[in-house]
Design a protein around this motif. Structure first.
Motif, short mmCIF file in Angstrom:
data_model
loop_
_atom_site.label_atom_id
_atom_site.label_comp_id
_atom_site.label_asym_id
_atom_site.label_seq_id
_atom_site.Cartn_x
_atom_site.Cartn_y
_atom_site.Cartn_z
N SER B 131 47.21 20.16 102.87
CA SER B 131 48.10 19.77 101.84
C SER B 131 47.74 18.27 101.33
O SER B 131 46.80 17.68 101.91
N THR B 132 48.23 17.67 100.43
CA THR B 132 47.88 16.32 100.03
C THR B 132 48.38 15.50 101.07
O THR B 132 47.72 14.31 100.95
N GLU B 133 49.30 15.83 101.90
CA GLU B 133 49.62 14.88 102.97
C GLU B 133 48.90 15.16 104.31
O GLU B 133 47.89 14.72 104.38
N GLU B 209 59.61 26.10 96.99
CA GLU B 209 58.77 26.66 95.86
C GLU B 209 57.51 26.77 96.07
O GLU B 209 56.86 25.70 96.69
N ALA B 210 56.51 27.71 95.65
CA ALA B 210 55.25 27.79 95.93
C ALA B 210 54.46 26.42 95.38
O ALA B 210 53.64 25.83 95.93
N ARG B 211 55.04 25.98 94.36
CA ARG B 211 54.55 24.79 93.77
C ARG B 211 54.25 23.50 94.47
O ARG B 211 53.42 22.62 94.35
N ILE B 213 54.16 23.58 97.72
CA ILE B 213 53.38 23.78 99.21
C ILE B 213 52.16 22.89 99.21
O ILE B 213 51.92 22.18 100.41
N PRO B 214 51.50 22.78 98.31
CA PRO B 214 50.10 22.10 98.24
C PRO B 214 50.40 20.75 98.71
O PRO B 214 49.39 19.83 98.89
N PHE B 215 51.64 20.25 98.16
CA PHE B 215 52.17 18.81 98.16
C PHE B 215 52.50 18.47 99.65
O PHE B 215 53.09 17.30 99.74
N ILE B 231 50.05 33.66 99.13
CA ILE B 231 50.02 32.40 98.90
C ILE B 231 48.84 31.69 99.35
O ILE B 231 48.08 30.90 98.87
N MET B 234 45.89 32.65 96.93
CA MET B 234 45.89 31.76 95.80
C MET B 234 45.49 30.44 96.10
O MET B 234 44.68 29.83 95.40
N TYR B 235 45.78 29.85 97.33
CA TYR B 235 45.40 28.45 97.73
C TYR B 235 43.76 28.44 97.61
O TYR B 235 43.17 27.60 96.99
N ALA B 239 41.38 26.64 94.46
CA ALA B 239 40.94 25.61 95.27
C ALA B 239 39.15 25.68 94.90
O ALA B 239 38.49 24.79 94.54
N MET B 274 39.45 20.02 102.20
CA MET B 274 39.62 21.27 101.86
C MET B 274 39.07 22.34 102.82
O MET B 274 39.28 23.49 102.57
#
Lengths: 327, 327
Positions: B131-133, B209-211, B213-215, B231, B234-235, B239, B274
């Protein structure tokens, strides 16, 4: 042609909506019926130097707020700009309706005020998404959290027609979103839908795994609204998260800032390809008249594109094509 | 500690598996029990100069092929390297089992050969994602396409323990994947799971929400296996598609090639963040012994990381912690 516009739907209403509508009048030579407070619309147009030529106003004060329960559009809130616009559409006061307001309310309102095409079991929210190849369509992305195989088959029929008629795709590849490509994958919904879709007239290419969606390995992807919402929002989320990181790449030091300048045109192209504003809105398919959901954060340009989409929807006679193919 | 390894699972078996195991022996001081053809293992080690020190071999000829029906691991294919490894684990011949073979078969085999923890309704395939974190965990990502609210609650219990014990997260934020953040969103599964999870001891932070999740807006995300698969894939897909485009950015002309050099270290960091290979494997949680699914395309490094994960799983006594908390 006359497009009915919910002047008070979305985060940037009414200014951006009115501006986008005025731009559509100029660019596409279409007539607009703005639904909303006549006083506020006229003031806004005046203050911002927007011409209201070829635009009528249906004076409606009440606005359907985002926090309202979508179901209330049928009774308690049937006097809002969205509800009145949908009613005007049902009454043939215009050829299509565009709103950037509550998605849930627009789906419910379109279904119960404007009404479904006879034989269509459920309306579907359909969205165009970018892929590494060309734009693709996914439906349903949120109108029906639970679906039956017959719904998915009908979504496929409608998506096929839309991509063929409006996007000009020859024999669009229709696929079912699933956890594997084999026909024995998924829950009962996927197993039975697969069978039904295999026997259909459209070009069914089988199951598609989520991994292959961004690579455009199908033109029309059907799924229940829960799954579609997950896929769509993962697309948005991962794209945003990665864009943030790519931006970070270029902000490290002086050399990376120079690098950013060297690839600026590439980055601009890239942004444009990923920008939902380029795609217009999301049609609600299965309704007896064209209804387009513009993105909630639509600016004038995005809203104008949604109107352009509504115009194509009318011109290409998508509704009659669906009626013919659903029998 | 002794880790049992399926020497013939995955696209790059046996060479990369043996290499990764040998590296794990050197780096972590662990013993390995390789399950697979003794002749081929010895030949492969010999030809590639890999030391088999501190590695035993359980001589098993038959391999569970990817195209086999996963359910056949219980009877027809219970003499394969995967099945025999799981049996050895059940018989206490080692402390954990790692395989890069068929995910479906490993889930079925772990459930019926090694067996579930008493009280656990379903085993879950859990995966760590970037994730971005910081890394986040999602489960189930494919073991159970259909779930009941109680399963999701148990997944949450197990994910919470894993992220706390192994990843060192203090009071992990546990969330339910859903189409909206409000408690009234989703199908019956989400509605009822929300209630159950609200009353649990872990730190339930509501729907995600799925939006988001990557954050990294939650540390543990629970969902049914169908949704989790969508999910996760799609990730991966988005990517990969975006990485392809970013690469394209730098390949346009001479100036863009210079730009690539200027941000090379940034790109390398980005790739590393990633890269699933950095994360090791996906634990199958709810089984009475640690079972780790390594990525099917594992190379030596990736497989070594999966072994490292198995070691942590044993050392941190995750299984006993689950037993205590599931009562």
């Amino acid at each position: 042609m006359k497009i009915i516009v919910d002047a008070f739907g979305g985060d940037n209403a009414p200014l951006e909506i009115i501006k986008g509508s005025a731009d559509a009048v100029k660019e596409y030579g279409v007539e607009i019926l703005l639904v909303g407070s006549e006083k506020i619309i006229k003031e806004t147009a005046n203050e911002n130097n927007i011409s209201l030529d070829n635009m009528e106003i249906m004076d409606v004060e009440k606005v359907f707020l985002m926090e309202y329960d979508p179901a209330t559009i049928i009774k308690q809130n049937n006097d809002t700009t969205m509800a009145m616009g949908l009613k005007a559409l049902a009454d043939n006061q215009g050829d299509a309706f565009v709103s950037a307001g509550s998605t849930g309310a627009l789906v419910v309102g379109a279904t119960f005020i404007t009404k479904r095409i006879k034989g269509i079991k459920r309306g579907a929210l359909a969205t165009l998404m970018p892929s590494t190849e060309k734009p693709i369509m996914m439906l349903d992305v949120g109108a029906n959290t639970e679906c039956k195989p017959e719904y998915l088959h009908q979504f496929a029929v409608m998506g096929d027609i839309y991509m063929n008629k409006i996007m000009g795709y020859d024999s669009p590849r229709v696929a079912l979103a699933n956890i594997g490509t084999e026909s024995n994958k998924g829950t009962d919904l996927q197993l039975e839908s697969y069978k039904l879709m295999s026997e259909a007239k459209y070009n069914f290419t089988g199951n598609i795994e989520a991994r292959d969606i961004p690579f455009g390995k199908a033109d029309v992807i059907v799924c229940d609204g829960f799954t579609g919402n997950m896929i769509l929002k993962m697309y948005e989320g991962v794209a945003l998260a990665m864009a943030k990181r790519v931006k970070g790449l270029f902000k490290r030091n002086f050399l990376s800032l120079i690098a950013a300048l060297l690839v600026k045109s590439g980055i601009d192209d890239f942004k444009k390809q990923m920008d939902y504003k380029e795609f217009g809105g999301a049609p609600i398919l299965g309704i007896s008249k064209p209804v387009i959901k513009a993105h909630g954060s639509s600016d004038a340009k995005s809203f104008k594109n949604a109107i352009r989409q509504a115009i194509s929807f009318v011109e290409k006679d998508v509704i009659n094509e669906i009626i013919t193919n659903i029998k």
